[in-house]
Design a protein around this motif. Structure first.
Motif, PDB file in Angstrom:
ATOM      1  N   GLN A 535      15.303 -75.261  -5.004  1.00 18.63           N
ATOM      2  CA  GLN A 535      15.603 -76.235  -4.223  1.00 18.63           C
ATOM      3  C   GLN A 535      17.152 -76.500  -3.719  1.00 18.63           C
ATOM      4  O   GLN A 535      17.355 -77.626  -3.627  1.00 18.63           O
ATOM      5  N   GLY A 536      17.794 -75.323  -3.527  1.00 15.65           N
ATOM      6  CA  GLY A 536      19.064 -75.123  -3.007  1.00 15.65           C
ATOM      7  C   GLY A 536      20.095 -75.276  -3.703  1.00 15.65           C
ATOM      8  O   GLY A 536      21.080 -75.458  -3.210  1.00 15.65           O
ATOM      9  N   ASP A 537      20.001 -75.460  -5.312  1.00 15.85           N
ATOM     10  CA  ASP A 537      21.393 -75.579  -5.953  1.00 15.85           C
ATOM     11  C   ASP A 537      21.974 -74.071  -5.988  1.00 15.85           C
ATOM     12  O   ASP A 537      21.418 -73.063  -6.442  1.00 15.85           O
ATOM     13  N   THR A 538      23.090 -73.894  -5.407  1.00 11.31           N
ATOM     14  CA  THR A 538      23.707 -72.740  -5.276  1.00 11.31           C
ATOM     15  C   THR A 538      24.094 -72.060  -6.575  1.00 11.31           C
ATOM     16  O   THR A 538      24.220 -70.764  -6.790  1.00 11.31           O
ATOM     17  N   ALA A 539      24.562 -72.656  -7.533  1.00 10.06           N
ATOM     18  CA  ALA A 539      25.135 -72.354  -8.747  1.00 10.06           C
ATOM     19  C   ALA A 539      23.814 -71.623  -9.466  1.00 10.06           C
ATOM     20  O   ALA A 539      24.152 -70.483 -10.019  1.00 10.06           O
ATOM     21  N   ALA A 540      22.864 -72.212  -9.549  1.00  7.00           N
ATOM     22  CA  ALA A 540      21.449 -71.905 -10.054  1.00  7.00           C
ATOM     23  C   ALA A 540      21.098 -70.594  -9.358  1.00  7.00           C
ATOM     24  O   ALA A 540      20.435 -69.786 -10.018  1.00  7.00           O
ATOM     25  N   LEU A 541      21.407 -70.611  -8.193  1.00  5.66           N
ATOM     26  CA  LEU A 541      20.873 -69.446  -7.462  1.00  5.66           C
ATOM     27  C   LEU A 541      21.793 -68.142  -7.760  1.00  5.66           C
ATOM     28  O   LEU A 541      21.169 -67.250  -8.192  1.00  5.66           O
ATOM     29  N   ALA A 542      22.967 -68.435  -7.628  1.00  2.40           N
ATOM     30  CA  ALA A 542      23.852 -67.372  -8.070  1.00  2.40           C
ATOM     31  C   ALA A 542      23.559 -66.998  -9.538  1.00  2.40           C
ATOM     32  O   ALA A 542      23.935 -65.730  -9.884  1.00  2.40           O
ATOM     33  N   GLN A 544      20.805 -66.044 -10.856  1.00  2.00           N
ATOM     34  CA  GLN A 544      19.692 -65.318 -10.900  1.00  2.00           C
ATOM     35  C   GLN A 544      20.150 -63.710 -10.853  1.00  2.00           C
ATOM     36  O   GLN A 544      21.095 -63.386 -10.197  1.00  2.00           O
ATOM     37  N   ASP A 545      19.332 -62.910 -11.276  1.00  2.00           N
ATOM     38  CA  ASP A 545      19.167 -61.669 -10.924  1.00  2.00           C
ATOM     39  C   ASP A 545      19.173 -61.140  -9.631  1.00  2.00           C
ATOM     40  O   ASP A 545      18.430 -62.211  -8.814  1.00  2.00           O
ATOM     41  N   PRO A 546      19.649 -59.958  -9.240  1.00  2.00           N
ATOM     42  CA  PRO A 546      19.434 -59.773  -7.781  1.00  2.00           C
ATOM     43  C   PRO A 546      18.169 -59.968  -7.195  1.00  2.00           C
ATOM     44  O   PRO A 546      18.073 -60.356  -6.028  1.00  2.00           O
ATOM     45  N   SER A 547      17.279 -59.229  -8.068  1.00  2.00           N
ATOM     46  CA  SER A 547      15.887 -59.276  -7.054  1.00  2.00           C
ATOM     47  C   SER A 547      15.510 -60.883  -7.143  1.00  2.00           C
ATOM     48  O   SER A 547      14.990 -61.178  -5.933  1.00  2.00           O
ATOM     49  N   THR A 548      15.602 -61.554  -7.996  1.00  2.00           N
ATOM     50  CA  THR A 548      14.868 -62.771  -8.038  1.00  2.00           C
ATOM     51  C   THR A 548      15.894 -63.552  -7.066  1.00  2.00           C
ATOM     52  O   THR A 548      15.146 -64.338  -6.288  1.00  2.00           O
ATOM     53  N   ARG A 549      17.115 -63.445  -7.070  1.00  2.00           N
ATOM     54  CA  ARG A 549      18.029 -64.239  -5.938  1.00  2.00           C
ATOM     55  C   ARG A 549      17.429 -63.919  -4.590  1.00  2.00           C
ATOM     56  O   ARG A 549      17.475 -64.805  -3.860  1.00  2.00           O
ATOM     57  N   ALA A 550      17.346 -62.834  -4.244  1.00  2.00           N
ATOM     58  CA  ALA A 550      17.077 -62.440  -3.019  1.00  2.00           C
ATOM     59  C   ALA A 550      15.834 -62.880  -2.541  1.00  2.00           C
ATOM     60  O   ALA A 550      15.511 -63.298  -1.402  1.00  2.00           O
ATOM     61  N   LEU A 551      14.877 -62.976  -3.383  1.00  2.00           N
ATOM     62  CA  LEU A 551      13.480 -63.363  -3.216  1.00  2.00           C
ATOM     63  C   LEU A 551      13.467 -65.063  -2.846  1.00  2.00           C
ATOM     64  O   LEU A 551      13.031 -65.420  -1.841  1.00  2.00           O
ATOM     65  N   ILE A 552      14.330 -65.605  -3.701  1.00  2.00           N
ATOM     66  CA  ILE A 552      14.585 -67.041  -3.385  1.00  2.00           C
ATOM     67  C   ILE A 552      15.518 -67.434  -2.289  1.00  2.00           C
ATOM     68  O   ILE A 552      14.884 -68.253  -1.483  1.00  2.00           O
ATOM     69  N   GLU A 553      16.329 -66.576  -1.870  1.00  2.00           N
ATOM     70  CA  GLU A 553      16.858 -66.656  -0.724  1.00  2.00           C
ATOM     71  C   GLU A 553      15.892 -66.452   0.469  1.00  2.00           C
ATOM     72  O   GLU A 553      15.974 -67.102   1.750  1.00  2.00           O
ATOM     73  N   LYS A 554      15.267 -65.399   0.527  1.00  2.00           N
ATOM     74  CA  LYS A 554      14.264 -65.399   1.572  1.00  2.00           C
ATOM     75  C   LYS A 554      13.100 -66.495   1.707  1.00  2.00           C
ATOM     76  O   LYS A 554      12.961 -66.958   2.695  1.00  2.00           O
ATOM     77  N   TYR A 555      12.743 -66.901   0.631  1.00  2.00           N
ATOM     78  CA  TYR A 555      12.008 -68.111   0.548  1.00  2.00           C
ATOM     79  C   TYR A 555      12.590 -69.442   1.449  1.00  2.00           C
ATOM     80  O   TYR A 555      12.041 -69.965   2.121  1.00  2.00           O
ATOM     81  N   LEU A 556      13.936 -69.370   1.147  1.00  2.00           N
ATOM     82  CA  LEU A 556      14.648 -70.643   1.521  1.00  2.00           C
ATOM     83  C   LEU A 556      14.655 -70.231   2.800  1.00  2.00           C
ATOM     84  O   LEU A 556      14.609 -71.374   3.850  1.00  2.00           O
ATOM     85  N   GLU A 557      15.045 -69.207   3.351  1.00  2.00           N
ATOM     86  CA  GLU A 557      15.054 -68.788   4.635  1.00  2.00           C
ATOM     87  C   GLU A 557      13.934 -69.087   5.386  1.00  2.00           C
ATOM     88  O   GLU A 557      13.825 -69.623   6.789  1.00  2.00           O
ATOM     89  N   LEU A 558      12.802 -68.706   5.146  1.00  2.00           N
ATOM     90  CA  LEU A 558      11.444 -68.740   5.677  1.00  2.00           C
ATOM     91  C   LEU A 558      10.943 -70.091   5.690  1.00  2.00           C
ATOM     92  O   LEU A 558      10.217 -70.769   6.530  1.00  2.00           O
ATOM     93  N   ARG A 559      11.566 -71.136   4.642  1.00  2.00           N
ATOM     94  CA  ARG A 559      11.132 -72.757   4.767  1.00  2.00           C
ATOM     95  C   ARG A 559      11.891 -73.278   5.773  1.00  2.00           C
ATOM     96  O   ARG A 559      11.540 -74.417   6.151  1.00  2.00           O
ATOM     97  N   GLY A 560      13.095 -72.769   6.028  1.00  2.00           N
ATOM     98  CA  GLY A 560      13.967 -73.009   7.393  1.00  2.00           C
ATOM     99  C   GLY A 560      14.644 -74.383   7.014  1.00  2.00           C
ATOM    100  O   GLY A 560      14.450 -75.210   5.990  1.00  2.00           O
TER     101      GLY A 560
END
Ligand SMILES: O=P(O)(O)OC[C@H]1O[C@H](O)[C@H](O)[C@@H](O)[C@@H]1O
Length: 560
Positions: A535-542, A544-560
């Motif tokens: 849901q966009g919490d940057t600390a929680a995102l940071a 995460q492990d690199p694979s999970t973080r990248a997947l979430i970032e991609k999801y956030l990008e796709l959701r726009g």
């Protein structure tokens, strides 16, 4: 202190089975040719179910050794310990008493476990469920506008969904014509949205079914449903825009089933409209508890009682029949034979009854959540393979999809074929009984799997030599055939109890706790931790492990 598990591989029966396997050359053609009694001898009866075990890759010696293995691991003692209410769910220190849910009201001697009068409590809740079901069915129970209930929506997941939906589909011809039950399980909002979009809120009753009443999916869906109810009642001008009106709407349109009645009250459902059960009923063993309230409404309390009687008939068979004739124990032992001695990884369940189309999905939770374990019940590592993958689809659909692999693949896939003799909808196609045609497939498939087709037989059909190998069927592919008179409530109960006790048998041989499910915890916990990141919490995102973080970032990008 719990009884220590017996490592099955150290038993004399296990050693004998290993030696037996190393010399056995399965040959169903010869076995049947030389032994005209084989089919008859290996066909057993359990309640209404005729179970033909003869197309399995076993001789009388194999079965005798498997029965010896059952003795070596004290299978019947452990079954009796379960019925008595011993805490065989060791890791949760609980009794395992789903069999108590279907004991007749006058069962003797009464079952008292940990100070609880189990029979009395079971009968009391059954009575409450029956009374409520009758009120809904008769129209005495109404929504806010005084309309009778037309649609029941069961909100639950796992054991609070799979059993009810499977039985509802199986017993669809028994459902009162003016009623419909829908099942919402997935937290994907699509599920709730699709199941409610054409509903009239004034005639809809929600049943929130959750053993723990903490399950994220179910509570989220229950809140979404409550909001939908309020919004649509308000939009239709059926209630005033007040807290009191909202409270009344919940009281008339929501009931709950749970072991945690305090949490039900916190949600806003009147505990008077909640049906309880107990921690000794595992979720995947709970369809015959109050979790079946949607079924009691749909098919009526009498038919629900027949369902329970069907379960009980198989419980009695399992309790009183020697292992050598005990259908669930033998089927469980056959699974041990395939998994641990013949290397099977999976087990197919193939119902030749469209109404049983959810049965394989139901069995996946029952078998895989029960027996997908790597440690014994005392925490020591297992020394053998455990829980095979259960899967399946109704015949004949599967025949046109994956049967190729079962017939000619390199893997051994033991399969259970289930059929009923009397169809709910006997249709005729220009004089041909379509159900007979359907069952011709049921009989043909197990025959083809058992006896195959040799190269000479293929050649005799004039097949060009280069294609002969591709058209050979090796045979010796094991199946069990289960035939019931009709899909009655009792038969459905019998089928469920049969597989419960098959699962139990395998768990006892493996020395595992078939009644806990710790393996589902980690993912749930991580989902809660990850939710802020998604849901966009940057600390929680940071974090995460690199694979999970990248997947979430991609999801956030796709959701726009
Ligand atoms: O009935 P509930 O408490 O809501 O539980 C629903 C399901 O969720 C859990 O994750 C378990 O793995 C299942 O065994 C259970 O049936």
């Amino acid at each position: 202190m719990p009884t220590p598990p017996i490592d099955p591989t150290t038993t004399s029966a296990w050693q004998a089975l290993s030696e037996h396997e190393s010399t056995l050359r399965p040959d169903l053609r010869t076995w049947f040719a030389e032994d005209p009694e084989r089919a008859q001898r290996l066909t057993l009866q359990v309640a209404d179910l005729t179970v033909d075990l003869s197309k399995n890759l076993v001789t009388d010696e194999t079965l005798a050794l498997l029965a010896r293995l059952a003795d070596d691991v004290h299978l019947t003692d452990r079954f009796e310990a379960m019925l008595r209410g011993e805490h065989i769910n060791v890791t949760e220190d609980r009794a395992v008493l789903h069999t108590a849910l279907r004991r007749p009201a006058d069962a003797e001697p009464p079952l008292v476990v940990d100070g609880q009068h189990v029979d009395d409590d079971v009968q009391a809740v059954l009575g409450e469920v029956a009374e409520f079901a009758e009120k809904v069915r008769s129209g005495e129970w109404t929504g806010v506008t005084g309309e009778a209930v037309r649609t029941v929506v069961n909100i639950g997941i796992g054991g609070s969904d799979l059993g009810p939906v499977m039985v509802y589909e199986a017993l669809e011809p028994y459902v009162a014509p003016e009623l419909e039950v829908r099942f919402v399980s997935n937290i994907d909002p699509t599920d709730l949205a699709q199941k409610t979009q054409d509903l009239d809120p004034t005639t809809t009753l929600f049943i929130v079914a959750s053993k723990t009443f903490t399950t994220l999916e179910t509570l989220t869906n229950a809140r979404l449903a409550r909001q939908w109810l309020w919004d649509s009642l308000l939009a239709g001008g059926h209630i005033a825009d007040t807290d009191e009106a909202r409270r009344d709407a919940v009281a008339q349109h929501f009931v709950a089933v749970s072991t945690a009645l305090d949490k039900v009250a916190d949600f806003g459902i009147d505990p008077a409209n909640a049906f309880g059960f107990w921690d000794w009923v595992g979720g995947r063993y709970s369809v015959d508890s109050a979790i079946g309230t949607s079924l009691a409404i749909a098919i009526g309390p009498d038919a629900f009682g027949e369902l329970l009687d069907g379960f009980h008939a198989v419980d009695e068979h399992a309790r009183t029949t020697p292992v050598a004739r005990n259908v669930p124990f033998l089927m469980g032992l056959l699974n041990i034979w395939y998994v641990n001695f013949l290397g099977a990884h999976t087990h197919a369940v193939l119902p030749y009854a469209q109404q049983l189309h959810r049965f394989p999905a139901y069995l996946q939770q029952l078998t895989m959540e029960s027996n997908g374990k790597s440690v014994h019940w005392d925490g020591t590592p297992v020394t053998t393979q455990t829980g095979e993958v259960f899967w399946g689809e109704p015949g004949t659909n599967g025949q046109h999809a994956f049967y190729q692999l079962i017939h000619q693949g390199t893997r051994l896939v033991p399969a259970d074929f289930i059929a009923v003799a009397t169809p709910a909808y006997p249709l005729s196609d220009g004089g041909t009984d379509v159900h007979a045609l359907f069952l011709a497939n049921f009989f043909a498939q197990t025959k083809a799997l058992a006896f195959g087709k040799t190269a000479d037989e293929v050649r005799a059909e004039g097949t060009p030599e280069e294609i002969v190998p591709a058209r050979v069927f090796s045979g010796n592919r094991p199946t069990t055939s289960i035939l019931a008179p009709a899909l009655t409530p009792s038969v459905v109960g019998q089928l469920i109890a049969l597989y419960e006790h098959i699962t139990f048998t395998q768990g006892v041989v493996w020395g595992i706790d078939s009644f806990d499910q710790w393996g589902v915890e980690l993912g749930k916990k991580l989902a809660m931790e990850i939710a802020p990141a998604v849901q966009g919490d940057t600390a929680a995102l940071a974090a995460q492990d690199p694979s999970t973080r990248a997947l979430i970032e991609k999801y956030l990008e796709l959701r726009g």
